[in-house]
Scaffold this active site. Structure first.
Site, short mmCIF file in Angstrom:
data_model
loop_
_atom_site.label_atom_id
_atom_site.label_comp_id
_atom_site.label_asym_id
_atom_site.label_seq_id
_atom_site.Cartn_x
_atom_site.Cartn_y
_atom_site.Cartn_z
N CYS A 2 0.84 -1.20 0.00
CA CYS A 2 0.00 0.00 0.00
C CYS A 2 0.87 1.24 0.00
O CYS A 2 2.03 1.21 0.36
CB CYS A 2 -0.90 0.01 1.23
N ARG A 27 1.67 1.29 -5.92
CA ARG A 27 1.81 0.34 -4.81
C ARG A 27 0.48 -0.24 -4.38
O ARG A 27 0.43 -1.13 -3.51
CB ARG A 27 2.47 1.04 -3.62
N TRP A 72 -3.95 -1.78 -1.37
CA TRP A 72 -3.94 -3.07 -2.08
C TRP A 72 -4.53 -4.07 -1.09
O TRP A 72 -3.93 -4.35 -0.06
CB TRP A 72 -2.53 -3.46 -2.50
N ASN A 98 0.37 -0.41 6.25
CA ASN A 98 0.82 -1.29 5.17
C ASN A 98 1.39 -2.54 5.82
O ASN A 98 2.25 -2.44 6.70
CB ASN A 98 1.88 -0.57 4.33
N GLY A 99 0.92 -3.70 5.43
CA GLY A 99 1.39 -4.95 6.01
C GLY A 99 0.23 -5.86 6.36
O GLY A 99 -0.91 -5.63 5.94
N GLU A 473 10.05 -14.86 -18.76
CA GLU A 473 9.82 -13.43 -18.54
C GLU A 473 8.83 -12.87 -19.56
O GLU A 473 8.00 -12.01 -19.23
CB GLU A 473 11.16 -12.67 -18.60
N LYS A 477 5.30 -11.01 -18.56
CA LYS A 477 4.92 -9.66 -19.00
C LYS A 477 3.54 -9.68 -19.65
O LYS A 477 2.71 -8.80 -19.39
CB LYS A 477 5.95 -9.11 -19.98
N GLU A 480 0.63 -10.34 -17.03
CA GLU A 480 0.39 -9.38 -15.97
C GLU A 480 -0.20 -8.06 -16.46
O GLU A 480 -0.91 -7.39 -15.69
CB GLU A 480 1.66 -9.12 -15.14
N HIS A 496 5.88 -33.61 -24.32
CA HIS A 496 5.52 -34.39 -23.13
C HIS A 496 4.21 -33.91 -22.52
O HIS A 496 4.01 -34.03 -21.30
CB HIS A 496 6.65 -34.32 -22.10
N LYS A 593 3.24 -2.74 -7.20
CA LYS A 593 4.64 -2.72 -7.58
C LYS A 593 5.56 -3.36 -6.55
O LYS A 593 6.37 -4.22 -6.87
CB LYS A 593 5.07 -1.27 -7.82
#
Length: 598
Positions: A2, A27, A72, A98-99, A473, A477, A480, A496, A593
């Site tokens: 947050c 954030r 968040w 935040n947490g 990667e 990208k 997300e 397989h 982020k």
């Protein structure tokens, strides 16, 4: 995860708080709110809206002290009631947090048993009530906060506002970042320096377990003020439509900064002074292990491959979130590399702390000076990528890979890597900025390919050896920021099981470097084509005409550095698919982020 902002001073607090929240919205952006004290009364404004909408709701509320938050969600749905700040029953205290309070259920049950009405589903509301109860037994706000936190288990970065003490704020940190900004007759508080640099470059980073009282003219804490080398312009969009586009464009210069002063042409090696390791220390390393989360983990895979190729030392990468929980065997001869753009990633920080507890040799690879991982490690590699705001990492990832190439070269040259090969790689690294710039110039062609395949509901990303972390990667990208389901597979694993999913509606992005595995990668493409699957190739190789449906080309460098260049078009592809689908590129849903919670 947050965003937290606080202000106490002589000017109207609302513009400072809202501007700070906008800087920190990456954030968390589920909801936003603020609290002010005016004429001895607490005023709160909060809603499940973005910061720009909160600004319209608040208007010109008076007050020279206040706290603000962008959320968040961890506890409770995204609703107005669950938004921060949270207050006690009498609306005397306001808290932003935040947490995660891990014993939240226990604390809420005790409060309910005591007859305290709880109006939200959050863990933070319990903190406000605990502080209110403690204030009845303690004279100062700091003492009340300290007493309340003794019964709290978990992580927190929090700021407390007391309407009866409108000249001060109390802040506390345990596992979630808090930084103070020192102004002239005013003080600022934030969870990231991004919210501060418009007002001051003098900052104080709180350590875990630390509590501080902040007033307009002073602050009380054990930390010392230091100067950050950041400016307001670093957080401005300028001519770009969003930060991801801006940060992709900044990669050539970011790589130049990462390389500057670190390449030694005379001895055909690299030098990373922040590691504080001499040649004897480097020769004592018997294994290298990279630890990171998400994109940082994939960069670690690139680094592990480079270390094994150039230094011939066993190396691997592991998610930091898994490492910390599996009771790892810590070898004193292993060099552990903790990777985090923000330097605040909780899982990575916890892995570092576990390593130090067991006597491990751990260094950091971070992009934020003074961050928790940097301070905990004590030495490491500063990435020099510059501030990265977009949730999807681009330039920080690239600088991670470049930094690990230098680390691998350095380790190799104190062993058996010849001066000839060292010179070859130093020259190749010096070419990277211009080569990245040339790839970015193909933006129009990449955008056209992205529009053609943006309708796809699923995509495969395929790679082999050097191309495998690139594929991972690339898939990360795309998923997300575009919300297109993307999976990465090693090329040899297709047959397989995953090959059963190939059809005309399932495009495959295949990473094909010009290396000793070229023929095998061509064979993989032919297997996909034989089953009707569209193929997009990212390559620096000369391929047979008509082999792929679309080709994204990069210039050739030395094979060991191919992963760095091959990743750039995949960033661009993801960006343009997301743009074609109308996504909020800088703020993808459900993400944030800096991941400072588990």
């Amino acid at each position: 995860m947050c965003g937290i902002v606080g202000y106490v001073g002589h000017r109207d607090a609302v513009p400072v708080l809202l501007e700070g929240l906008q800087r920190l919205e990456y954030r968390g952006y589920d909801s936003a709110g603020l609290a002010l004290v005016h004429r001895g009364r607490l005023k709160t404004h909060k809603a499940a809206v973005r910061v720009r909408e909160l600004k319209e709701q608040v208007g010109k509320a008076p007050g020279v002290v206040g706290i603000a938050h962008t959320r968040w969600a961890t506890h409770g749905e995204v609703t107005d009631v669950n938004a921060h700040p949270h207050t006690d029953t009498a609306s005397r205290f306001a808290v932003v947090h935040n947490g995660i309070v891990e014993n939240s259920d226990e604390l809420r049950a005790k409060l309910t048993a005591q007859g305290v009405p709880l109006v939200s589903e959050t863990d933070t509301e319990a903190l406000a009530h605990l502080i209110a109860a403690a204030a009845e037994q303690h004279e100062s706000l700091e003492e009340a906060v300290r007493a309340a936190l003794r019964g709290v288990e978990g992580t927190y970065g929090l700021v407390v506002l007391d309407s009866r003490r409108p000249n001060e704020l109390v802040v506390a940190r345990n596992g979630s970042p808090i930084v103070l900004g020192v102004g002239e007759g005013e003080m600022f508080i934030a969870s990231d320096v991004a919210a501060l640099v418009r007002h001051t470059q003098r900052v104080v980073y709180l350590e875990d377990g630390e509590i501080a009282t902040v007033r307009a003219g002073d602050f009380e804490t054990s930390g010392r003020a230091e100067t950050v080398d950041l400016a307001d312009e670093d957080y401005q969009l300028g001519e770009f439509p969003d930060f991801m586009r801006k940060e992709m464009a900044e990669q050539p210069e970011a790589v130049r900064r990462a390389l500057r002063g670190r390449l030694d042409t005379r001895f055909a090696t690299a030098r990373l002074g922040g590691l504080r390791l001499d040649p004897r220390d480097l020769r004592a390393v018997r294994r290298v292990k990279f630890l990171g989360c998400g994109t940082a983990y994939y960069a670690g895979q690139v680094g592990a491959n480079l270390v094994e190729e150039l230094a011939r030392i066993p190396a691997d990468a592991e998610p930091a979130s898994e490492f910390r929980y599996r009771n790892p065997v810590v070898d004193p001869d292993t060099l552990y590399v903790a990777i985090s753009q923000s330097g605040e990633t909780l899982d990575t920080l916890a892995a570092v702390q576990e390593l130090k507890r067991k006597g491990g040799n751990v260094i950091g690879a971070v992009n934020v000076v003074g961050s928790a991982v940097a301070r905990e490690c004590g030495s490491g590699v500063f990435l020099h990528a510059g501030p990265e705001v977009s949730v999807a990492s681009t330039k920080a990832y690239t600088n991670m890979a470049v930094s690990f190439a230098m680390l691998a070269l350095w380790l190799g040259r104190v062993r058996d890597l010849s001066a000839h090969h060292g010179t070859r790689l130093v020259t190749a690294m010096q070419q990277l900025p211009e080569q990245i710039a040339s790839i970015l110039e193909t933006d129009y062609e990449v955008a056209a390919i992205a529009r053609k395949y943006a309708h796809a509901k699923h995509m495969f990303f395929i790679g082999r050896v050097r191309g495998w972390p690139v594929a991972r990667e690339g898939a990360q990208k795309l998923k997300e920021i575009s919300y297109v389901h993307a999976e990465a597979y090693q090329a040899a694993e297709l047959k397989h099981g995953p090959l059963a999913l190939i059809d005309a509606e399932m495009p495959s992005v295949v990473v094909v470097p010009q290396d000793e595995l070229l023929a095998k990668n061509i064979g993989t493409i032919e297997q996909i084509k034989a089953r009707g699957g569209p193929v997009i190739v990212v390559t620096n190789a000369d391929l047979p005409d008509g082999l792929a449906d679309a080709v994204l080309r990069v210039p050739r460098n030395e094979p060991e550095l191919d992963p760095i260049l091959l990743t750039i078009p995949l960033q661009m592809l993801a960006y343009h698919v997301a743009s074609a689908l109308g996504r909020d590129i800088d703020k993808p849903r459900n993400l944030a982020k800096s991941v400072t919670v588990e």
